[in-house]
Scaffold this motif. Structure first.
Motif, PDB file in Angstrom:
ATOM      1  N   ASP A  34       0.822  -1.207   0.000  1.00 53.14           N
ATOM      2  CA  ASP A  34       0.000   0.000   0.000  1.00 53.14           C
ATOM      3  C   ASP A  34       0.860   1.264   0.000  1.00 53.14           C
ATOM      4  OD1 ASP A  34      -2.390  -1.417  -0.095  1.00 53.14           O
ATOM      5  OD2 ASP A  34      -2.641  -1.414   2.086  1.00 53.14           O
ATOM      6  N   GLU A  35       1.957   1.266   0.762  1.00 54.34           N
ATOM      7  CA  GLU A  35       2.866   2.423   0.769  1.00 54.34           C
ATOM      8  C   GLU A  35       3.445   2.656  -0.624  1.00 54.34           C
ATOM      9  OE1 GLU A  35       6.037   2.264   3.605  1.00 54.34           O
ATOM     10  OE2 GLU A  35       4.684   2.465   5.317  1.00 54.34           O
ATOM     11  N   ALA A  38       0.878   4.071  -2.953  1.00 56.31           N
ATOM     12  CA  ALA A  38       0.604   5.474  -2.629  1.00 56.31           C
ATOM     13  C   ALA A  38       1.613   6.434  -3.264  1.00 56.31           C
ATOM     14  CB  ALA A  38       0.577   5.663  -1.112  1.00 56.31           C
TER      15      ALA A  38
END
Length: 83
Positions: A34-35, A38
């Protein structure tokens, strides 16, 4: 913590690199993914949640729940087909 991230096959081609060292607050593989998503751009498309992406932690196939630790090696790659 710092982890070493390696990219293979079509993921590597999309990102234009075979790997990088990432300083992350993620506790597990899913949060790290997810990081990276992003970040936007090629990371968002290559690692998108709708794409089939396999993961390995310290050279062992792992689920998104696998816990990271300082110095871990993480690999992202597409599913492999064979014949």
């Amino acid at each position: 913590m710092k982890v070493h991230v390696r990219y293979f096959a079509s993921v590597r081609e999309a990102l234009g690199t075979g790997g990088e060292t990432v300083d992350t607050a993620a506790l597990d593989l899913g949060a790290l993914r997810d990081e990276l998503i992003a970040r936007g751009g090629p990371h968002a498309s290559a690692l998108a949640r709708g794409r089939a992406v396999r993961m390995a932690l310290d050279q062992i196939m792992s689920s998104e729940a696998a816990l990271l630790r300082e110095g871990s090696e993480v690999a992202f790659f597409p599913p492999v087909t064979g014949g």
